[in-house]
Design an enzyme around this catalytic site. Structure first.
Site, PDB file in Angstrom:
ATOM      1  N   ASN A  23       0.869  -1.180   0.000  1.00  0.00           N
ATOM      2  CA  ASN A  23       0.000   0.000   0.000  1.00  0.00           C
ATOM      3  C   ASN A  23       0.905   1.231   0.000  1.00  0.00           C
ATOM      4  O   ASN A  23       1.503   1.557   1.019  1.00  0.00           O
ATOM      5  CB  ASN A  23      -0.896  -0.019   1.246  1.00  0.00           C
ATOM      6  CG  ASN A  23      -1.693   1.266   1.382  1.00  0.00           C
ATOM      7  OD1 ASN A  23      -1.781   2.059   0.448  1.00  0.00           O
ATOM      8  ND2 ASN A  23      -2.277   1.472   2.560  1.00  0.00           N
ATOM      9  N   TRP A  24       0.969   1.877  -1.148  1.00  0.00           N
ATOM     10  CA  TRP A  24       1.893   3.015  -1.277  1.00  0.00           C
ATOM     11  C   TRP A  24       1.324   4.323  -0.729  1.00  0.00           C
ATOM     12  O   TRP A  24       2.012   5.335  -0.709  1.00  0.00           O
ATOM     13  CB  TRP A  24       2.301   3.185  -2.745  1.00  0.00           C
ATOM     14  CG  TRP A  24       3.302   2.173  -3.205  1.00  0.00           C
ATOM     15  CD1 TRP A  24       3.917   1.209  -2.439  1.00  0.00           C
ATOM     16  CD2 TRP A  24       3.822   2.010  -4.530  1.00  0.00           C
ATOM     17  NE1 TRP A  24       4.780   0.475  -3.211  1.00  0.00           N
ATOM     18  CE2 TRP A  24       4.740   0.942  -4.489  1.00  0.00           C
ATOM     19  CE3 TRP A  24       3.589   2.655  -5.747  1.00  0.00           C
ATOM     20  CZ2 TRP A  24       5.439   0.513  -5.621  1.00  0.00           C
ATOM     21  CZ3 TRP A  24       4.279   2.231  -6.874  1.00  0.00           C
ATOM     22  CH2 TRP A  24       5.197   1.173  -6.812  1.00  0.00           C
ATOM     23  N   LYS A  25       0.058   4.324  -0.364  1.00  0.00           N
ATOM     24  CA  LYS A  25      -0.558   5.551   0.171  1.00  0.00           C
ATOM     25  C   LYS A  25      -0.284   6.729  -0.769  1.00  0.00           C
ATOM     26  O   LYS A  25      -0.359   6.557  -1.987  1.00  0.00           O
ATOM     27  CB  LYS A  25      -0.067   5.800   1.600  1.00  0.00           C
ATOM     28  CG  LYS A  25      -0.211   4.544   2.467  1.00  0.00           C
ATOM     29  CD  LYS A  25       0.013   4.751   3.923  1.00  0.00           C
ATOM     30  CE  LYS A  25      -0.153   3.407   4.645  1.00  0.00           C
ATOM     31  NZ  LYS A  25      -0.159   3.535   6.087  1.00  0.00           N
ATOM     32  N   GLY A  56       2.753  -0.881   4.246  1.00  0.00           N
ATOM     33  CA  GLY A  56       2.881   0.501   3.790  1.00  0.00           C
ATOM     34  C   GLY A  56       4.341   0.891   3.656  1.00  0.00           C
ATOM     35  O   GLY A  56       4.988   0.653   2.632  1.00  0.00           O
ATOM     36  N   GLY A  57       4.895   1.487   4.717  1.00  0.00           N
ATOM     37  CA  GLY A  57       6.238   2.072   4.671  1.00  0.00           C
ATOM     38  C   GLY A  57       7.302   1.156   4.092  1.00  0.00           C
ATOM     39  O   GLY A  57       8.121   1.586   3.267  1.00  0.00           O
ATOM     40  N   HIS A  61      -9.705   1.352   4.291  1.00  0.00           N
ATOM     41  CA  HIS A  61      -8.429   1.470   4.999  1.00  0.00           C
ATOM     42  C   HIS A  61      -8.605   2.401   6.194  1.00  0.00           C
ATOM     43  O   HIS A  61      -9.388   3.351   6.132  1.00  0.00           O
ATOM     44  CB  HIS A  61      -7.345   2.000   4.056  1.00  0.00           C
ATOM     45  CG  HIS A  61      -5.993   1.986   4.692  1.00  0.00           C
ATOM     46  ND1 HIS A  61      -5.557   3.008   5.502  1.00  0.00           N
ATOM     47  CD2 HIS A  61      -5.002   1.064   4.678  1.00  0.00           C
ATOM     48  CE1 HIS A  61      -4.350   2.703   5.946  1.00  0.00           C
ATOM     49  NE2 HIS A  61      -3.986   1.536   5.461  1.00  0.00           N
ATOM     50  N   SER A  74       2.854  -1.962  10.388  1.00  0.00           N
ATOM     51  CA  SER A  74       4.284  -1.987  10.714  1.00  0.00           C
ATOM     52  C   SER A  74       4.959  -3.321  10.405  1.00  0.00           C
ATOM     53  O   SER A  74       5.856  -3.756  11.132  1.00  0.00           O
ATOM     54  CB  SER A  74       4.514  -1.583  12.174  1.00  0.00           C
ATOM     55  OG  SER A  74       4.112  -0.235  12.374  1.00  0.00           O
ATOM     56  N   GLY A 100       1.904   2.343  10.789  1.00  0.00           N
ATOM     57  CA  GLY A 100       2.870   3.433  10.688  1.00  0.00           C
ATOM     58  C   GLY A 100       3.462   3.843  12.027  1.00  0.00           C
ATOM     59  O   GLY A 100       4.078   4.897  12.139  1.00  0.00           O
ATOM     60  N   GLU A 108      -7.017   4.773   7.287  1.00  0.00           N
ATOM     61  CA  GLU A 108      -6.849   6.209   7.009  1.00  0.00           C
ATOM     62  C   GLU A 108      -8.099   6.782   6.339  1.00  0.00           C
ATOM     63  O   GLU A 108      -8.442   7.946   6.563  1.00  0.00           O
ATOM     64  CB  GLU A 108      -5.574   6.427   6.183  1.00  0.00           C
ATOM     65  CG  GLU A 108      -4.343   6.267   7.068  1.00  0.00           C
ATOM     66  CD  GLU A 108      -3.123   5.666   6.393  1.00  0.00           C
ATOM     67  OE1 GLU A 108      -3.021   5.731   5.155  1.00  0.00           O
ATOM     68  OE2 GLU A 108      -2.276   5.106   7.127  1.00  0.00           O
ATOM     69  N   GLU A 122      -5.933  -4.840  10.178  1.00  0.00           N
ATOM     70  CA  GLU A 122      -4.902  -3.846  10.445  1.00  0.00           C
ATOM     71  C   GLU A 122      -5.254  -3.077  11.710  1.00  0.00           C
ATOM     72  O   GLU A 122      -6.042  -2.116  11.658  1.00  0.00           O
ATOM     73  CB  GLU A 122      -4.795  -2.857   9.273  1.00  0.00           C
ATOM     74  CG  GLU A 122      -4.363  -3.508   7.983  1.00  0.00           C
ATOM     75  CD  GLU A 122      -3.741  -2.482   7.035  1.00  0.00           C
ATOM     76  OE1 GLU A 122      -2.562  -2.651   6.697  1.00  0.00           O
ATOM     77  OE2 GLU A 122      -4.421  -1.513   6.683  1.00  0.00           O
TER      78      GLU A 122
HETATM   79  P1  PGA Z   1       2.518   0.430   7.570  1.00  0.00           P
HETATM   80  O1  PGA Z   1       1.090   0.637   6.854  1.00  0.00           O
HETATM   81  O2  PGA Z   1       3.074  -0.859   7.039  1.00  0.00           O
HETATM   82  O3  PGA Z   1       3.323   1.624   7.164  1.00  0.00           O
HETATM   83  O4  PGA Z   1       2.245   0.368   9.039  1.00  0.00           O
HETATM   84  C1  PGA Z   1       0.238  -0.447   6.625  1.00  0.00           C
HETATM   85  C2  PGA Z   1      -1.056   0.026   6.011  1.00  0.00           C
HETATM   86  O5  PGA Z   1      -1.516   1.134   6.339  1.00  0.00           O
HETATM   87  O6  PGA Z   1      -1.643  -0.655   5.152  1.00  0.00           O
END
Ligand code: PGA
Length: 250
Positions: free
Chosen positions: A9-11, A233-234, A96, A212, A175, A98, A169
């Protein structure tokens, strides 16, 4: 080995040129591996270039991070499933954390998006998870159930249900560098499957874990048979690092 999904997930990172550069490097670093699927959720404007860059890799699929439930109309700023599919998206994230917490998406809206994706022939990956306050109050299962119920109410067809995937999640793990232990994650994954089975869902729903995940913890998490993959994500943003995590180098 059981089938595993590694989802990136590149956001709000990697526009079209950065996505192309990532893809070129990632293609050099990896090759297809049986029973291992690689999913990418780039920003909407990068969908076309990423889908194009990966078109020769049948193990790689590309998807949207968020879509609207209507395919067209007066919905300024929204992304149509039809348009996303036209440029190569075969998947979409839905709900998601967010979207839910920063942009106010409700459980009912997420459910409508799941139903719309299924109707459009796009595979939905529904994200659910509890906040820190909910976890500390012992209300993890209740929070997850609240997010799943509207989907069961709206998506009744067994064939449709069989095409839905869930990503667990925990909001407090996204994050933050703080991730659920493999056992914590597996407990919730089992709960999600038990709940959906009770609601009449067929088969074994595939559930990914996210929050994470990185090169240091991915193997331990994936050693849990209740995890069908990871949503990252990250740690998915750099081609080298992500290639290492998906473990298909060479
Ligand atoms: P993260 O994000 O790996 O940076 O914690 C995961 C996500 O939001 O899908």
């Amino acid at each position: 080995m059981r089938p595993l999904i590694y989802a990136a997930n590149w956001k709000l990172h990697h526009g079209p040129s950065a996505a192309r550069e990532f893809a070129a490097r990632f293609l050099e670093l990896t090759r297809p591996v049986p029973d291992r699927d690689l999913w990418f959720f780039p920003p909407a404007v990068s969908l076309a270039s990423l889908a194009d860059a990966f078109r020769r890799r049948s193990d790689i699929r590309v998807g949207a991070q968020n879509v609207h439930w209507e395919l067209k109309g007066a919905f300024t700023g929204e992304l149509s499933l039809a348009h996303a599919a036209e440029v190569g998206a075969t998947l979409t994230l839905v709900g998601h954390s967010e979207r839910r917490h920063l942009f106010g998406e409700t459980d009912e809206q997420s459910a409508r998006k799941v139903a719309a994706a299924l109707a459009a022939g796009v595979t939905p990956l529904l994200c659910v998870g509890e906040t820190l306050a909910e976890r500390e109050a012992g209300r993890t299962e209740e929070a997850v159930r609240r997010q799943l119920e509207p989907v069961s109410a709206l998506v009744a067809d067994a064939g449709d249900r069989a095409r839905v995937l869930v990503a667990y999640e925990p909001v407090w793990a996204i994050g933050t560098g703080r991730n659920a232990t493999p056992k914590d994650a597996a407990d919730v994954h089992r709960y999600i499957r038990r709940h959906l089975t009770e609601r009449g869902w067929p088969g074994r729903v595939r559930v990914l874990y996210g929050g994470s995940v990185n090169a240091g913890n991915a193997l331990a998490l994936l050693a849990e048979p209740d995890l069908d993959g990871v949503l990252v994500g990250g740690a998915s943003l750099a081609a080298e690092g992500w290639a290492e995590i998906v473990g298909v180098g060479g």
